[in-house]
Design a protein around this motif. Structure first.
Motif, PDB file in Angstrom:
ATOM      1  N   ALA A   1      -5.697 -19.925 -15.124  1.00 54.99           N
ATOM      2  CA  ALA A   1      -5.369 -21.183 -14.462  1.00 54.99           C
ATOM      3  C   ALA A   1      -4.026 -21.133 -13.747  1.00 54.99           C
ATOM      4  N   LEU A   2      -3.145 -20.276 -14.204  1.00 54.48           N
ATOM      5  CA  LEU A   2      -1.772 -20.260 -13.694  1.00 54.48           C
ATOM      6  C   LEU A   2      -1.522 -19.166 -12.667  1.00 54.48           C
ATOM      7  N   THR A   3      -2.574 -18.496 -12.200  1.00 52.44           N
ATOM      8  CA  THR A   3      -2.338 -17.378 -11.290  1.00 52.44           C
ATOM      9  C   THR A   3      -3.416 -17.275 -10.222  1.00 52.44           C
ATOM     10  N   SER A   4      -3.049 -16.646  -9.111  1.00 51.44           N
ATOM     11  CA  SER A   4      -4.006 -16.227  -8.084  1.00 51.44           C
ATOM     12  C   SER A   4      -3.866 -14.727  -7.841  1.00 51.44           C
ATOM     13  N   ASP A   5      -3.142 -14.057  -8.735  1.00 54.29           N
ATOM     14  CA  ASP A   5      -2.978 -12.611  -8.655  1.00 54.29           C
ATOM     15  C   ASP A   5      -4.202 -11.940  -9.260  1.00 54.29           C
ATOM     16  N   LEU A   6      -4.741 -10.930  -8.595  1.00 51.31           N
ATOM     17  CA  LEU A   6      -5.984 -10.312  -9.023  1.00 51.31           C
ATOM     18  C   LEU A   6      -5.878  -9.725 -10.432  1.00 51.31           C
ATOM     19  N   LEU A   7      -4.829  -8.952 -10.714  1.00 48.44           N
ATOM     20  CA  LEU A   7      -4.713  -8.294 -12.018  1.00 48.44           C
ATOM     21  C   LEU A   7      -4.562  -9.307 -13.145  1.00 48.44           C
ATOM     22  N   LEU A   8      -3.751 -10.332 -12.931  1.00 49.88           N
ATOM     23  CA  LEU A   8      -3.602 -11.355 -13.963  1.00 49.88           C
ATOM     24  C   LEU A   8      -4.902 -12.143 -14.150  1.00 49.88           C
ATOM     25  N   MET A   9      -5.603 -12.389 -13.048  1.00 53.26           N
ATOM     26  CA  MET A   9      -6.876 -13.095 -13.151  1.00 53.26           C
ATOM     27  C   MET A   9      -7.880 -12.277 -13.953  1.00 53.26           C
ATOM     28  N   ILE A  10      -7.941 -10.975 -13.721  1.00 52.96           N
ATOM     29  CA  ILE A  10      -8.850 -10.107 -14.475  1.00 52.96           C
ATOM     30  C   ILE A  10      -8.458 -10.081 -15.947  1.00 52.96           C
ATOM     31  N   THR A  11      -7.165 -10.072 -16.214  1.00 53.09           N
ATOM     32  CA  THR A  11      -6.697 -10.109 -17.603  1.00 53.09           C
ATOM     33  C   THR A  11      -7.162 -11.377 -18.303  1.00 53.09           C
ATOM     34  N   GLY A  12      -6.981 -12.515 -17.636  1.00 54.98           N
ATOM     35  CA  GLY A  12      -7.415 -13.780 -18.219  1.00 54.98           C
ATOM     36  C   GLY A  12      -8.915 -13.829 -18.442  1.00 54.98           C
ATOM     37  N   ARG A  13      -9.662 -13.321 -17.477  1.00 54.76           N
ATOM     38  CA  ARG A  13     -11.126 -13.334 -17.596  1.00 54.76           C
ATOM     39  C   ARG A  13     -11.591 -12.395 -18.716  1.00 54.76           C
ATOM     40  N   THR A  14     -10.881 -11.295 -18.909  1.00 57.66           N
ATOM     41  CA  THR A  14     -11.220 -10.388 -20.002  1.00 57.66           C
ATOM     42  C   THR A  14     -11.046 -11.078 -21.347  1.00 57.66           C
ATOM     43  N   LEU A  15      -9.944 -11.802 -21.501  1.00 62.57           N
ATOM     44  CA  LEU A  15      -9.707 -12.539 -22.740  1.00 62.57           C
ATOM     45  C   LEU A  15     -10.777 -13.618 -22.952  1.00 62.57           C
ATOM     46  N   GLN A  16     -11.215 -14.251 -21.876  1.00 61.66           N
ATOM     47  CA  GLN A  16     -12.259 -15.270 -22.000  1.00 61.66           C
ATOM     48  C   GLN A  16     -13.567 -14.664 -22.503  1.00 61.66           C
TER      49      GLN A  16
ATOM     50  N   PRO B   1     -13.797  -7.653  -1.316  1.00 60.49           N
ATOM     51  CA  PRO B   1     -14.931  -8.112  -2.137  1.00 60.49           C
ATOM     52  C   PRO B   1     -15.210  -7.209  -3.322  1.00 60.49           C
ATOM     53  N   SER B   2     -15.068  -5.885  -3.166  1.00 58.18           N
ATOM     54  CA  SER B   2     -15.340  -4.964  -4.279  1.00 58.18           C
ATOM     55  C   SER B   2     -14.353  -5.165  -5.422  1.00 58.18           C
ATOM     56  N   ASN B   3     -13.122  -5.551  -5.096  1.00 60.45           N
ATOM     57  CA  ASN B   3     -12.135  -5.823  -6.148  1.00 60.45           C
ATOM     58  C   ASN B   3     -12.377  -7.179  -6.815  1.00 60.45           C
ATOM     59  N   ALA B   4     -12.802  -8.138  -6.009  1.00 56.70           N
ATOM     60  CA  ALA B   4     -13.017  -9.491  -6.548  1.00 56.70           C
ATOM     61  C   ALA B   4     -14.130  -9.517  -7.584  1.00 56.70           C
ATOM     62  N   THR B   5     -15.100  -8.610  -7.481  1.00 60.03           N
ATOM     63  CA  THR B   5     -16.201  -8.609  -8.444  1.00 60.03           C
ATOM     64  C   THR B   5     -15.727  -8.291  -9.864  1.00 60.03           C
ATOM     65  N   TRP B   6     -14.521  -7.691  -9.985  1.00 61.37           N
ATOM     66  CA  TRP B   6     -13.999  -7.405 -11.315  1.00 61.37           C
ATOM     67  C   TRP B   6     -13.700  -8.679 -12.095  1.00 61.37           C
ATOM     68  N   VAL B   7     -13.508  -9.788 -11.399  1.00 62.51           N
ATOM     69  CA  VAL B   7     -13.263 -11.057 -12.079  1.00 62.51           C
ATOM     70  C   VAL B   7     -14.480 -11.456 -12.912  1.00 62.51           C
ATOM     71  N   LEU B   8     -15.676 -11.109 -12.454  1.00 65.13           N
ATOM     72  CA  LEU B   8     -16.894 -11.369 -13.210  1.00 65.13           C
ATOM     73  C   LEU B   8     -17.224 -10.214 -14.151  1.00 65.13           C
ATOM     74  N   THR B   9     -17.051  -8.991 -13.654  1.00 69.73           N
ATOM     75  CA  THR B   9     -17.386  -7.810 -14.446  1.00 69.73           C
ATOM     76  C   THR B   9     -16.564  -7.734 -15.724  1.00 69.73           C
ATOM     77  N   SER B  10     -15.286  -8.058 -15.652  1.00 68.81           N
ATOM     78  CA  SER B  10     -14.408  -7.958 -16.822  1.00 68.81           C
ATOM     79  C   SER B  10     -14.873  -8.863 -17.948  1.00 68.81           C
ATOM     80  N   THR B  11     -15.374 -10.041 -17.617  1.00 69.26           N
ATOM     81  CA  THR B  11     -15.856 -10.970 -18.637  1.00 69.26           C
ATOM     82  C   THR B  11     -17.098 -10.434 -19.325  1.00 69.26           C
ATOM     83  N   LEU B  12     -18.014  -9.869 -18.539  1.00 70.26           N
ATOM     84  CA  LEU B  12     -19.230  -9.300 -19.114  1.00 70.26           C
ATOM     85  C   LEU B  12     -18.909  -8.127 -20.037  1.00 70.26           C
ATOM     86  N   LEU B  13     -17.988  -7.264 -19.597  1.00 70.16           N
ATOM     87  CA  LEU B  13     -17.650  -6.092 -20.394  1.00 70.16           C
ATOM     88  C   LEU B  13     -16.986  -6.482 -21.717  1.00 70.16           C
TER      89      LEU B  13
END
Length: 579
Positions: free
Chosen positions: A99-114, A50-62
């Motif tokens: 959209a094309l991944t379920s990998d945590l690092l790639l997901m964080i990368t995509g969310r950062t770009l968003q 769970p602590s790693n999954a929160t980066w999916v939201l945190t990265s977008t805010l940052l």
């Protein structure tokens, strides 16, 4: 920071510009709440802690916080439409990556770009100021500013519907499609602004601000996981303070800084930005509390037992009410000023959260809370760009509104961290699952009420409307109201550049010089010889014109803050016209 124009004078924008820019703002804002319906399932979906999954939201805010002032300044320098399209394109790429991944690092990368697309909000506001007819400016800026909340509110039911009946990756495909549509509409409908700031991009300033913001927001968003008194959290806060202090010293020494700190220190800008943080806090609280309360099972004794989709629909009026508040704001602001509408909006928010303390026992009561808060937040958000635009030169609109949008992002980040901590610390452990309590929900609403109270106090320090600024006639329509407000914002010099034989001179360089001999603005005359210059402040100026094949001309003129724009007809060559 002075302004100039592109080679082509501004044309009259079409009626579709406002809805297209507002649509782009809504699409960008969707990114902030897109994953709220599936937030509790992210650890399982991404196969991580769970602590790693929160980066999916945190990265977008940052990334959103970092992008807003930088994209605003780039838009001032190189074209707001161009940077708006770039922001949306980066968002589309990020959505496709996610959209094309379920990998945590790639997901964080995509969310950062968003998250980088958040710069589209101040860019849209800047475009509106630069090119819209004055009678439409007030309500248009209000709608664009409110798009942050509108997109966030409307995303909840739509995302919930998709997440409940389809694979969660479909959320990102939908976001990419909306982004592509926004790009196409912008290319077709929105012209480029002719207003430019002179100077170069402050890369060291951008890097310094980015580092300081990340060091500040990172412990805010992760403090509950790391511990608020841990060495990591306190060390990052200390590092942020040091970096931002050094950055501020550097910015004050530059002629063309990323953020003009002297301008942001003006009371109208400073207190607006501080109040924006409080509005951001209050907006995010309802987005975090109501969906959870509505979806908790009735067996808890206080949960309302609604499905994910129904919960989203009951919260959706938050965004819809904000959208329909824009024209109401235009009338109120024209009559009483944006300071009064900001105070009114904050009062309505306080009433909404106060009433919400006793309206948590039925699903329909959530609807009432959403409507009340939507009206208040809509008025408050709509007031912010008018207060900023009225206090800064046109060439700084993008950067100034970018900084204001950043303040709202800081507010939502603080709200997310604090409310998350409150709900976690007051939760009950049932079978190994943490269940939020009614006590935690009420404490969250009290925190929001306290933030609004601070915002009200800050709003009272905003400069009020001087007696000379009061409209002499009561507005009888939305357009009249917006026109009265716009006339107070867009003061300056206007006139025509004429040759000795009286013929208009196109593409003549018209320069505004202040009493210290510094350039305060510049533009090119249109095909009919007309020009318009916005003044940064009241005082004495010299308006000079130069064109190939003609002699130079200088004409002294005085601009007082309570006077109407001065018409100047400049005759070339060498003839001086007094104003």
């Amino acid at each position: 920071m002075t302004q100039t124009t592109t080679d082509r004078p501004a044309g009259r924008a079409s009626g579709a510009v406002v809805p297209v820019l507002a649509f782009a703002g809504i699409v960008v804002a969707v990114m902030q709440t897109l994953l709220v319906p599936v937030i509790k399932d992210l650890p399982q979906l991404l196969d991580t802690a769970p602590s790693n999954a929160t980066w999916v939201l945190t990265s977008t805010l940052l990334s959103g916080a970092v992008a807003t002032p930088i994209m605003g300044r780039l838009g001032d320098l190189y074209g707001k439409r161009r940077l708006l399209i770039l922001s949306l394109a980066v968002m589309v790429v990020g959505a496709l990556v996610s959209a094309l991944t379920s990998d945590l690092l790639l997901m964080i990368t995509g969310r950062t770009l968003q998250g980088f697309a958040m710069g589209a909000i101040p860019l849209g506001i800047g475009l509106m100021r630069d090119m819209l007819p004055r009678e439409k400016l007030g309500s248009a800026m209000a709608l664009m500013s409110s798009s942050i909340g509108v997109g966030g509110g409307l995303a909840l039911p739509a995302a919930a519907l998709v997440a409940q009946h389809s694979d969660w990756h479909a959320l990102f495909y939908g976001a990419a499609g909306l982004g592509a549509l926004a790009i196409a509409l912008t290319l077709l409908v929105v012209p480029e602004s002719p207003v430019r700031a002179e100077g170069s991009f402050d890369l060291p300033g951008a890097l310094g601000l980015s580092a300081g913001l990340v060091l500040f927001l990172l412990p805010i968003t992760k403090g509950s996981d790391w511990g608020w008194t841990s060495g990591t959290t306190l060390g990052l806060f200390a590092a942020s303070a040091a970096v931002l202090l050094l950055w501020g010293v550097m910015e004050l020494r530059l002629k063309a800084p990323l953020v003009d700190l002297r301008t942001t220190a003006r009371p109208a800008v400073l207190f607006t930005n501080l109040a924006s943080i409080m509005v951001g806090v209050s907006f995010y609280v309802v987005s975090l509390v109501l969906p959870q309360l509505l979806q908790l099972p009735e067996s808890t004794g206080y949960g309302l037992g609604q499905s994910m989709v129904v919960a989203g629909l009951l919260v959706a009026p938050l965004g819809l009410t904000m959208m329909f508040t824009a024209p109401v704001y235009a009338r109120l602001s024209a009559k009483y000023g944006p300071k009064v509408t900001l105070i009114l909006g904050l009062l309505i928010i306080a009433i909404g959260y106060g009433a919400g303390l006793g309206l948590m026992s039925a699903a329909w009561q959530s609807l009432v809370i959403s409507v009340l808060l939507g009206a208040g937040i809509g008025l408050a958000y709509s007031s912010l760009p008018a207060l900023i635009v009225g206090a800064v030169p046109a060439s700084e609109t993008g950067a100034a509104n970018g900084l204001n949008t950043l303040m709202r992002s800081i507010g939502t980040s603080v709200s997310s961290a604090v409310i998350g901590m409150v709900l976690a610390n007051t939760a009950n452990n049932v079978g190994g699952v943490e269940i939020p309590t009614m006590h935690g929900f009420r404490v969250s609403f009290l925190i929001a009420t306290g933030a609004v109270a601070v915002g009200l106090l800050l709003a009272l320090f905003l400069p009020g409307r001087r007696p000379s600024e009061k409209p002499q006639l009561r507005a009888s329509s939305e357009e009249d109201a917006a026109l009265e407000r716009a006339e107070r914002v867009l003061r300056g010099f206007r006139g025509r550049v004429l040759a000795a034989d009286g013929a208009p001179v196109a593409r003549a360089k018209v320069t505004l010089i202040d009493r210290r001999g510094r350039q305060a603005g510049a533009t090119l005359s249109a095909e009919d010889g007309s020009y318009a210059l916005t003044v940064p402040a009241q005082g004495s100026y010299v308006v000079a014109a130069r064109a190939a094949g003609h002699g130079p001309l200088a004409s002294s003129a005085t601009h007082a803050g309570d006077e109407r724009p001065v018409d100047l007809d400049l005759s070339l060559p060498g003839e001086t016209v007094s104003a």
